[in-house]
Design a protein around this motif. Structure first.
Motif, PDB file in Angstrom:
ATOM      1  N   ALA A   2      -9.473  -2.990  -4.236  1.00  0.00           N
ATOM      2  CA  ALA A   2      -9.096  -4.260  -3.619  1.00  0.00           C
ATOM      3  C   ALA A   2      -7.984  -4.031  -2.605  1.00  0.00           C
ATOM      4  N   GLN A   3      -8.044  -4.760  -1.494  1.00  0.00           N
ATOM      5  CA  GLN A   3      -7.016  -4.626  -0.473  1.00  0.00           C
ATOM      6  C   GLN A   3      -5.688  -5.173  -0.985  1.00  0.00           C
ATOM      7  N   LEU A   4      -4.624  -4.496  -0.610  1.00  0.00           N
ATOM      8  CA  LEU A   4      -3.285  -4.914  -1.013  1.00  0.00           C
ATOM      9  C   LEU A   4      -2.860  -6.127  -0.196  1.00  0.00           C
ATOM     10  N   SER A   5      -2.537  -7.219  -0.873  1.00  0.00           N
ATOM     11  CA  SER A   5      -2.060  -8.402  -0.173  1.00  0.00           C
ATOM     12  C   SER A   5      -0.592  -8.224   0.185  1.00  0.00           C
ATOM     13  N   TYR A   6      -0.142  -8.959   1.198  1.00  0.00           N
ATOM     14  CA  TYR A   6       1.245  -8.827   1.626  1.00  0.00           C
ATOM     15  C   TYR A   6       2.203  -9.300   0.534  1.00  0.00           C
ATOM     16  N   SER A   7       1.817 -10.346  -0.196  1.00  0.00           N
ATOM     17  CA  SER A   7       2.673 -10.856  -1.268  1.00  0.00           C
ATOM     18  C   SER A   7       2.811  -9.823  -2.386  1.00  0.00           C
ATOM     19  N   LYS A   8       1.724  -9.128  -2.706  1.00  0.00           N
ATOM     20  CA  LYS A   8       1.786  -8.088  -3.729  1.00  0.00           C
ATOM     21  C   LYS A   8       2.633  -6.921  -3.247  1.00  0.00           C
ATOM     22  N   PHE A   9       2.508  -6.604  -1.947  1.00  0.00           N
ATOM     23  CA  PHE A   9       3.340  -5.552  -1.376  1.00  0.00           C
ATOM     24  C   PHE A   9       4.821  -5.902  -1.530  1.00  0.00           C
ATOM     25  N   LEU A  10       5.185  -7.131  -1.148  1.00  0.00           N
ATOM     26  CA  LEU A  10       6.586  -7.549  -1.253  1.00  0.00           C
ATOM     27  C   LEU A  10       7.084  -7.460  -2.688  1.00  0.00           C
ATOM     28  N   TRP A  11       6.245  -7.839  -3.631  1.00  0.00           N
ATOM     29  CA  TRP A  11       6.641  -7.848  -5.037  1.00  0.00           C
ATOM     30  C   TRP A  11       6.986  -6.443  -5.531  1.00  0.00           C
ATOM     31  N   VAL A 160       7.110  13.087   1.874  1.00  0.00           N
ATOM     32  CA  VAL A 160       7.664  11.732   1.842  1.00  0.00           C
ATOM     33  C   VAL A 160       6.680  10.793   2.517  1.00  0.00           C
ATOM     34  N   SER A 161       6.330   9.716   1.844  1.00  0.00           N
ATOM     35  CA  SER A 161       5.475   8.683   2.456  1.00  0.00           C
ATOM     36  C   SER A 161       6.118   7.321   2.227  1.00  0.00           C
ATOM     37  N   ILE A 162       6.058   6.496   3.262  1.00  0.00           N
ATOM     38  CA  ILE A 162       6.669   5.162   3.208  1.00  0.00           C
ATOM     39  C   ILE A 162       5.631   4.135   3.659  1.00  0.00           C
ATOM     40  N   ASP A 163       5.375   3.181   2.810  1.00  0.00           N
ATOM     41  CA  ASP A 163       4.461   2.081   3.119  1.00  0.00           C
ATOM     42  C   ASP A 163       5.299   0.882   3.537  1.00  0.00           C
ATOM     43  N   THR A 164       5.192   0.468   4.803  1.00  0.00           N
ATOM     44  CA  THR A 164       5.890  -0.735   5.263  1.00  0.00           C
ATOM     45  C   THR A 164       4.910  -1.909   5.362  1.00  0.00           C
ATOM     46  N   TYR A 165       3.731  -1.723   4.865  1.00  0.00           N
ATOM     47  CA  TYR A 165       2.588  -2.626   4.923  1.00  0.00           C
ATOM     48  C   TYR A 165       1.940  -2.609   6.301  1.00  0.00           C
ATOM     49  N   HIS A 166       2.711  -2.812   7.335  1.00  0.00           N
ATOM     50  CA  HIS A 166       2.167  -2.833   8.690  1.00  0.00           C
ATOM     51  C   HIS A 166       1.944  -1.419   9.220  1.00  0.00           C
ATOM     52  N   LEU A 167       2.727  -0.490   8.745  1.00  0.00           N
ATOM     53  CA  LEU A 167       2.616   0.916   9.150  1.00  0.00           C
ATOM     54  C   LEU A 167       2.833   1.809   7.934  1.00  0.00           C
ATOM     55  N   GLY A 168       2.135   2.937   7.922  1.00  0.00           N
ATOM     56  CA  GLY A 168       2.417   3.967   6.941  1.00  0.00           C
ATOM     57  C   GLY A 168       3.157   5.095   7.634  1.00  0.00           C
ATOM     58  N   LEU A 169       4.251   5.550   7.055  1.00  0.00           N
ATOM     59  CA  LEU A 169       5.031   6.639   7.625  1.00  0.00           C
ATOM     60  C   LEU A 169       4.946   7.846   6.708  1.00  0.00           C
ATOM     61  N   ILE A 170       4.681   9.014   7.280  1.00  0.00           N
ATOM     62  CA  ILE A 170       4.643  10.230   6.481  1.00  0.00           C
ATOM     63  C   ILE A 170       5.533  11.285   7.121  1.00  0.00           C
ATOM     64  N   PHE A 171       6.075  12.161   6.254  1.00  0.00           N
ATOM     65  CA  PHE A 171       6.980  13.214   6.702  1.00  0.00           C
ATOM     66  C   PHE A 171       6.596  14.516   6.010  1.00  0.00           C
ATOM     67  N   HIS A 180       7.052   8.668  -2.908  1.00  0.00           N
ATOM     68  CA  HIS A 180       6.420   7.593  -2.144  1.00  0.00           C
ATOM     69  C   HIS A 180       7.254   6.322  -2.307  1.00  0.00           C
ATOM     70  N   PHE A 181       7.390   5.567  -1.217  1.00  0.00           N
ATOM     71  CA  PHE A 181       8.189   4.348  -1.225  1.00  0.00           C
ATOM     72  C   PHE A 181       7.403   3.202  -0.600  1.00  0.00           C
ATOM     73  N   MET A 182       7.643   2.011  -1.109  1.00  0.00           N
ATOM     74  CA  MET A 182       7.155   0.783  -0.476  1.00  0.00           C
ATOM     75  C   MET A 182       8.391   0.023  -0.018  1.00  0.00           C
ATOM     76  N   ILE A 183       8.603  -0.031   1.289  1.00  0.00           N
ATOM     77  CA  ILE A 183       9.851  -0.555   1.839  1.00  0.00           C
ATOM     78  C   ILE A 183       9.560  -1.750   2.735  1.00  0.00           C
TER      79      ILE A 183
END
Length: 205
Positions: A2-11, A160-171, A180-183
């Motif tokens: 299932a696709q991640l909703s923005y509200s679930k991401f924020l939570w 290192v991976s960072i999920d900003t919802y709109h962009l995924g950042l990897i290092f 892994h972070f959800m920021i």
């Protein structure tokens, strides 16, 4: 999947106070520091939140050497070039069709078909250093995009991976343990209080 909703991401996301890695703390602070408004020439065909995050990376992390790939590459290059001229930034755009000397500062890849992203990153590996930001667009646009994002995160070279919802950042930082972070990049006292209370409740119970 299932696709991640923005509200679930924020939570499930954190802000500066939820990051303990010094390197990721610096990235998070840059993502949460607003920049000057980007040019009014910004095209409406691009996601404005994605562009806003890219601008924060450019300005707050002082990124100058760029490679832009994907379906909207031409529009993104034009937008960043206009922005750089307005703010007198020195931005250098490189192409994968010519040898690149030295490390890149920012790689942005966005495509409706996300399968070619890893091969594109593979091509650029000789120019990727510990501080290179690899930004991937559309990571939650479809179930397939989310599957591909999970595959990219699991690559053993990605530490290192960072999920900003709109962009995924990897290092690619071999000196750092894999995390892994959800920021969230949206700042709100009410939201921060609510999510902070949720995290505190989890610690207590």
């Amino acid at each position: 999947m299932a696709q991640l909703s923005y509200s679930k991401f924020l939570w499930n996301s954190v802000n500066l106070h939820g990051v303990h890695s010094p390197f990721v703390f610096g990235i998070t602070r840059a993502l949460n520091t607003k920049t000057m408004l980007y040019p009014k020439t910004a095209t409406e065909t691009l996601d404005r939140k994605t562009i806003d995050i890219l601008f924060r990376i450019l300005v707050n992390l002082h990124k100058e050497r760029l490679v832009i790939l994907g379906d909207d590459a031409t529009a993104v290059v034009d937008l960043l070039r206009n922005y750089g001229e307005e703010l007198k930034l020195k931005l250098w755009f490189f192409s994968t069709f010519a040898p690149i000397s030295g490390n890149l500062d920012l790689i942005y890849i966005s495509a409706s078909d996300t399968a070619p992203i890893l091969p594109q990153i593979e091509t650029l590996m000789p120019s990727i250093g510990s501080n290179t930001v690899c930004a991937i667009g559309n990571i939650h646009s479809s179930a397939q995009a989310e599957y591909d994002w999970e595959t990219i995160k699991k690559d053993p070279r990605v530490t290192v991976s960072i999920d900003t919802y709109h962009l995924g950042l990897i290092f690619f930082r071999p000196e750092q343990a894999k995390e892994h972070f959800m920021i969230r990049t949206t700042t709100s006292k009410v939201l921060d209080f609510a999510l902070g209370a949720k995290n505190l409740w989890g610690l207590l119970y």
